[in-house]
Design a protein around this motif. Structure first.
Motif, PDB file in Angstrom:
ATOM      1  N   TYR A  99       0.818  -1.201  -0.093  1.00  0.00           N
ATOM      2  CA  TYR A  99       0.037   0.012   0.063  1.00  0.00           C
ATOM      3  C   TYR A  99       1.047   1.345   0.053  1.00  0.00           C
ATOM      4  O   TYR A  99       1.912   1.363   0.598  1.00  0.00           O
ATOM      5  N   ASN A 100       0.457   2.099  -0.772  1.00  0.00           N
ATOM      6  CA  ASN A 100       1.273   3.350  -0.659  1.00  0.00           C
ATOM      7  C   ASN A 100       1.036   4.061   0.431  1.00  0.00           C
ATOM      8  O   ASN A 100      -0.043   3.934   1.309  1.00  0.00           O
ATOM      9  N   THR A 101       1.912   5.229   1.014  1.00  0.00           N
ATOM     10  CA  THR A 101       1.656   5.807   2.379  1.00  0.00           C
ATOM     11  C   THR A 101       0.247   6.292   2.404  1.00  0.00           C
ATOM     12  O   THR A 101      -0.364   6.471   3.827  1.00  0.00           O
ATOM     13  N   TYR A 102      -0.051   7.096   1.466  1.00  0.00           N
ATOM     14  CA  TYR A 102      -1.555   7.754   1.500  1.00  0.00           C
ATOM     15  C   TYR A 102      -2.705   6.766   1.684  1.00  0.00           C
ATOM     16  O   TYR A 102      -3.510   6.992   2.781  1.00  0.00           O
ATOM     17  N   ASN A 103      -2.824   5.585   0.989  1.00  0.00           N
ATOM     18  CA  ASN A 103      -3.534   4.661   1.359  1.00  0.00           C
ATOM     19  C   ASN A 103      -3.513   4.039   2.637  1.00  0.00           C
ATOM     20  O   ASN A 103      -4.649   3.823   3.279  1.00  0.00           O
ATOM     21  N   CYS A 104      -2.412   3.820   3.139  1.00  0.00           N
ATOM     22  CA  CYS A 104      -1.926   3.182   4.298  1.00  0.00           C
ATOM     23  C   CYS A 104      -2.531   4.239   5.490  1.00  0.00           C
ATOM     24  O   CYS A 104      -3.435   3.554   6.208  1.00  0.00           O
ATOM     25  N   LEU A 105      -2.122   5.516   5.349  1.00  0.00           N
ATOM     26  CA  LEU A 105      -2.600   6.322   6.462  1.00  0.00           C
ATOM     27  C   LEU A 105      -4.202   6.551   6.660  1.00  0.00           C
ATOM     28  O   LEU A 105      -4.778   6.440   7.513  1.00  0.00           O
ATOM     29  N   PHE A 106      -4.577   6.607   5.332  1.00  0.00           N
ATOM     30  CA  PHE A 106      -6.165   6.997   5.398  1.00  0.00           C
ATOM     31  C   PHE A 106      -6.779   5.866   5.972  1.00  0.00           C
ATOM     32  O   PHE A 106      -7.652   6.179   6.728  1.00  0.00           O
ATOM     33  N   SER A 107      -6.531   4.525   5.356  1.00  0.00           N
ATOM     34  CA  SER A 107      -7.321   3.511   5.827  1.00  0.00           C
ATOM     35  C   SER A 107      -7.208   3.193   7.580  1.00  0.00           C
ATOM     36  O   SER A 107      -7.982   2.827   8.225  1.00  0.00           O
ATOM     37  N   LEU A 108      -5.881   3.383   7.918  1.00  0.00           N
ATOM     38  CA  LEU A 108      -5.546   3.289   9.374  1.00  0.00           C
ATOM     39  C   LEU A 108      -6.338   4.105  10.143  1.00  0.00           C
ATOM     40  O   LEU A 108      -6.888   3.795  11.298  1.00  0.00           O
ATOM     41  N   PHE A 109      -6.504   5.358   9.627  1.00  0.00           N
ATOM     42  CA  PHE A 109      -7.180   6.582  10.523  1.00  0.00           C
ATOM     43  C   PHE A 109      -8.637   6.237  10.578  1.00  0.00           C
ATOM     44  O   PHE A 109      -9.151   6.560  11.724  1.00  0.00           O
ATOM     45  N   ILE A 110      -9.234   5.965   9.399  1.00  0.00           N
ATOM     46  CA  ILE A 110     -10.424   5.412   9.341  1.00  0.00           C
ATOM     47  C   ILE A 110     -10.981   4.328  10.350  1.00  0.00           C
ATOM     48  O   ILE A 110     -11.824   4.392  11.255  1.00  0.00           O
ATOM     49  N   TYR A 111      -9.864   3.460  10.438  1.00  0.00           N
ATOM     50  CA  TYR A 111     -10.183   2.290  11.190  1.00  0.00           C
ATOM     51  C   TYR A 111      -9.963   2.786  12.862  1.00  0.00           C
ATOM     52  O   TYR A 111     -10.750   2.449  13.522  1.00  0.00           O
ATOM     53  N   ILE A 112      -8.897   3.532  13.221  1.00  0.00           N
ATOM     54  CA  ILE A 112      -8.836   3.901  14.494  1.00  0.00           C
ATOM     55  C   ILE A 112      -9.905   4.674  15.120  1.00  0.00           C
ATOM     56  O   ILE A 112     -10.389   4.544  16.103  1.00  0.00           O
ATOM     57  N   LYS A 113     -10.314   5.632  14.146  1.00  0.00           N
ATOM     58  CA  LYS A 113     -11.785   6.589  14.767  1.00  0.00           C
ATOM     59  C   LYS A 113     -12.845   6.045  14.458  1.00  0.00           C
ATOM     60  O   LYS A 113     -13.809   6.662  14.532  1.00  0.00           O
ATOM     61  N   GLU A 114     -12.908   4.609  14.026  1.00  0.00           N
ATOM     62  CA  GLU A 114     -14.274   3.769  13.758  1.00  0.00           C
ATOM     63  C   GLU A 114     -15.171   4.689  12.837  1.00  0.00           C
ATOM     64  O   GLU A 114     -16.275   4.817  13.041  1.00  0.00           O
ATOM     65  N   LYS A 115     -14.594   5.223  11.521  1.00  0.00           N
ATOM     66  CA  LYS A 115     -15.493   5.760  10.801  1.00  0.00           C
ATOM     67  C   LYS A 115     -15.632   4.782   9.636  1.00  0.00           C
ATOM     68  O   LYS A 115     -15.459   4.624   8.678  1.00  0.00           O
ATOM     69  N   THR A 116     -16.840   3.721   9.953  1.00  0.00           N
ATOM     70  CA  THR A 116     -16.978   2.715   9.226  1.00  0.00           C
ATOM     71  C   THR A 116     -18.007   2.771   8.195  1.00  0.00           C
ATOM     72  O   THR A 116     -18.169   2.018   7.330  1.00  0.00           O
ATOM     73  N   ASN A 117     -18.849   3.793   8.249  1.00  0.00           N
ATOM     74  CA  ASN A 117     -19.661   4.295   7.188  1.00  0.00           C
ATOM     75  C   ASN A 117     -19.030   4.843   6.023  1.00  0.00           C
ATOM     76  O   ASN A 117     -19.654   5.068   4.752  1.00  0.00           O
ATOM     77  N   PHE A 118     -17.509   5.258   5.900  1.00  0.00           N
ATOM     78  CA  PHE A 118     -16.779   5.514   4.928  1.00  0.00           C
ATOM     79  C   PHE A 118     -16.121   4.540   4.132  1.00  0.00           C
ATOM     80  O   PHE A 118     -15.431   3.841   4.853  1.00  0.00           O
ATOM     81  N   HIS A 119     -16.392   4.298   2.974  1.00  0.00           N
ATOM     82  CA  HIS A 119     -15.509   3.221   2.239  1.00  0.00           C
ATOM     83  C   HIS A 119     -14.865   4.081   0.761  1.00  0.00           C
ATOM     84  O   HIS A 119     -15.489   4.993   0.402  1.00  0.00           O
ATOM     85  N   PHE A 120     -13.745   3.545   0.558  1.00  0.00           N
ATOM     86  CA  PHE A 120     -13.262   4.047  -0.781  1.00  0.00           C
ATOM     87  C   PHE A 120     -14.059   4.269  -1.918  1.00  0.00           C
ATOM     88  O   PHE A 120     -14.045   4.834  -2.783  1.00  0.00           O
ATOM     89  N   ASN A 121     -15.073   3.138  -2.242  1.00  0.00           N
ATOM     90  CA  ASN A 121     -16.111   2.950  -3.063  1.00  0.00           C
ATOM     91  C   ASN A 121     -17.452   3.596  -2.768  1.00  0.00           C
ATOM     92  O   ASN A 121     -18.464   3.304  -3.461  1.00  0.00           O
ATOM     93  N   PHE A 122     -17.472   4.346  -1.654  1.00  0.00           N
ATOM     94  CA  PHE A 122     -18.838   5.008  -1.242  1.00  0.00           C
ATOM     95  C   PHE A 122     -19.477   5.538  -2.555  1.00  0.00           C
ATOM     96  O   PHE A 122     -20.698   5.337  -2.803  1.00  0.00           O
TER      97      PHE A 122
END
Length: 638
Positions: A524-547
């Motif tokens: 994963y590139n750094t942007y993808n990695c950071l974005f998905s990790l932040f979403i997971y930690i902050k429990e933003k489960t309603n947001f998906h890359f393909n929303f």
């Protein structure tokens, strides 16, 4: 001994099936089959034979209903003895998985839940009710046991165990008939290197054979983000559910009824405790640990923090009894060993073991914490026999009670390392999460109880790499970089669909259900990695890359869009099984449809929160440093 129909029927009743006639197998054989499905019908005819049917009930139904749990570690417990109805919901509907529940269509359904919410239990209940009341014959598979093997091969192995003779083409014909329901448990438990291939096969089976597939997974795994998958989420349990679960456990254990009423009374007057034990797993653990607790845990972290030591000491206040141990370890040494075992295994994506493999992990764990003259075998036996947090599951197979237990204690191992070793471990974790998301739950626990070091050694280095410190000055450019790095690797297929009207044949193109990453096997590139990790930690489960992609299915694409597409290459066919269709970059498609700015806005909202998180983290670190400098009257060099 010989298995007689009467004995098998008794087993089936014990397993929870309320009738052994007119099941989905009986209904399937009575169905009027088209001649093109004759090969599939021969399989069902074999299953409907009394002897084979009895073996199905014994080998597949009964074995699927059997479980080992922490409250029944030394013997099997059947699903219907402990099951309490749980609910799942999508954006519109809430479904209670209870007696008589049947949900049949030709879709891919993904049941998503947090650790311990009962995803696997729900899937087993769906299996039981589908067999009892449905029209499709259910087959249950644990995906962690499949991994590199394909699903059809695994189905063939099940049929072989049932003494059903079938070639692969017969099984494919049966799937295509629409009379089969595949229940696939634990997508999140599949190792990262096997997930894309498995995902590919799931879509292949559904698209080519129109097979209904129900899967379970944790949040934010690859399958959760796929278009064409109907996501259902396990609903949190309420106070009435917790009491009902504990009451059922108490009845199963045949313990003193007074114990149950004491716990029930505590729950009635303690809302924070209700919010703490908000999953079936935590409710069960509370029931087991309650006789040994000196005080009530305040939250989930506090509860997990006491779990191991409480069970290891296993001193029942009501009986004044402590179990004898084979390894001469005090509670602190045992805890350190267990945490080291959890970290070493999860770092290598290992969630289950053989007797040999867990012994090797334990020997290394003992080395890590500098304990000598102690038998690794004895430590393992204590962990299995006394705590039940690790359990034997069949011959030569050992598992953790639950992944969340392994994840929490792996984080505890990191928390208590010396600062120099911790820095080294955090560097390794940064490298690890660029290839796999299996350590995200560990990082989340670390953020909860080791916040400063997690900020300093995980998040801030990632923030710096994407130049988030310049966000105010370069907001548009940074959002564009995130957008390009996240969306730029997504592709989808566009299928050719022909429809006939009164005047002529029109060639209309529709968005295919499946998106894929052509570079899926790279990091994963750094942007993808950071974005998905932040979403997971902050429990933003309603947001998906393909929303924003999900809404594109309403479009029919004209020829000018098709000109943007590429034909499948051989390399892409290796990644994605499809028929003849075109592929297109999601980034190009969004731009062509005028949806790219909307997508960037969605990503920008997340980055706004990420920046606030970054600034707040820096301020907290500086405040802590200033306080230390002030108290000890040191020169502040930060």
């Amino acid at each position: 001994m010989d298995i007689t129909p009467s004995i098998v029927a008794g087993w089936a009743v014990q397993a929870g099936i309320r009738k052994v006639v007119d099941t989905s197998i009986d209904k399937a054989i009575k169905t009027k089959w088209k001649s093109i499905f004759s090969k599939g019908k021969t399989i069902v005819e074999q299953l409907s034979q009394q002897e084979t049917y009895d073996i199905y009930l014994e080998k597949h139904l009964y074995s699927t209903m059997k479980m080992r749990t922490i409250h029944s570690a030394d013997k099997d417990v059947l699903l219907n003895e402990i099951y309490h109805p749980l609910a799942i919901k999508d954006r519109e509907n809430s479904l209670l998985i209870e007696d008589g529940f049947v949900y049949e269509n030709n879709e891919i359904i993904n049941i998503i839940g947090y650790a311990g919410q009962g995803k696997s239990t729900i899937l087993r209940k769906i299996f039981l009710e589908a067999l009892t009341y449905g029209k499709k014959i259910p087959f249950f598979m644990e995906l962690r046991r499949i991994e590199s093997d394909d699903i059809i091969k695994s189905l063939n192995l099940i049929l072989n165990q049932l003494r059903v003779e079938a070639k692969q083409e017969d099984i494919e014909n049966l799937l295509e008939s629409g009379n089969i329901l595949l229940l696939l448990d634990g997508f999140d438990e599949v190792k990262t290197e096997y997930r894309n291939q498995l995902l590919k096969e799931i879509f292949y089976l559904n698209k080519k054979y129109n097979t209904q597939i129900i899967i379970t997974s944790r949040h934010d795994t690859e399958i959760c983000r796929e278009a064409g998958v109907c996501n259902f989420y396990v609903e949190p349990i309420k106070k009435t559910d917790i009491i009902a679960i504990i009451e059922k456990l108490d009845h199963y254990q045949n313990t003193d009824v007074k114990d149950y009423f004491n716990i029930s009374e505590i729950l009635e007057n303690n809302q924070s405790l209700v919010e703490t034990i908000n999953t079936p797993l935590l409710a069960t653990l509370f029931y087991i640990c309650y006789p040994h607790l000196d005080s009530i845990p305040e939250n989930t972290i506090d509860f997990y923090d006491r779990l191991f030591v409480t069970l290891y000491l296993h001193h029942d206040k009501s009986k004044n009894y402590t179990r004898e141990k084979k390894a001469n370890l005090d509670k602190n040494q045992a805890y350190q060993c267990f945490c080291a075992l959890c970290f070493l295994s999860i770092y290598e994506n290992q969630y289950d073991f053989t007797e040999t493999s867990i012994l090797e992990y334990m020997k290394n764990a003992v080395k890590l914490i500098n304990i000598y003259d102690v038998s690794a075998e004895a430590i393992i036996e204590d962990f299995i026999g006394i705590t039940s947090i690790i359990q034997r599951d069949g011959y030569n197979y050992i598992i953790f009670l639950h992944k969340s237990v392994q994840e929490y204690h792996a984080a505890q191992f990191i928390k208590f390392l010396s600062i120099d070793i911790k820095k080294t471990i955090y560097i390794q974790i940064q490298r690890h999460i660029r290839k796999s998301r299996t350590l995200y739950p560990v990082i989340k626990y670390l953020y909860n109880f080791d916040k400063n070091d997690t900020l300093n050694m995980i998040f801030i280095p990632l923030f710096k790499r994407v130049e988030l410190y310049n966000y105010r000055e370069n907001k548009k450019q940074i959002i564009d970089k995130f957008y390009t790095n996240i969306i730029g690797n997504l592709y989808t297929g566009i299928d050719s669909i022909y429809i006939e009207d009164k005047k002529n044949m029109n060639n209309v193109y529709g968005l295919d259900d499946y998106m894929f990453f052509p570079e899926i096997y790279k990091e994963y590139n750094t942007y993808n990695c950071l974005f998905s990790l932040f979403i997971y930690i902050k429990e933003k489960t309603n947001f998906h890359f393909n929303f924003f992609i999900l809404n594109l299915g309403k479009y029919n694409f004209s020829a000018d869009v098709i000109e943007l597409c590429d034909d499948f290459t051989n390399d892409v066919n290796d990644i994605l099984i499809r028929g003849t269709c075109k592929i297109i970059s999601i980034k190009e498609l969004l731009y062509h449809l005028g949806q790219d700015n909307s997508c960037k806005e969605q990503i920008g909202l997340i980055i706004d929160e990420m920046y606030a998180f970054y600034i707040s983290g820096l301020q907290n670190l500086k405040r802590n440093n200033d306080n230390i400098m002030s108290v000890f009257k040191l020169e502040n060099k930060m």
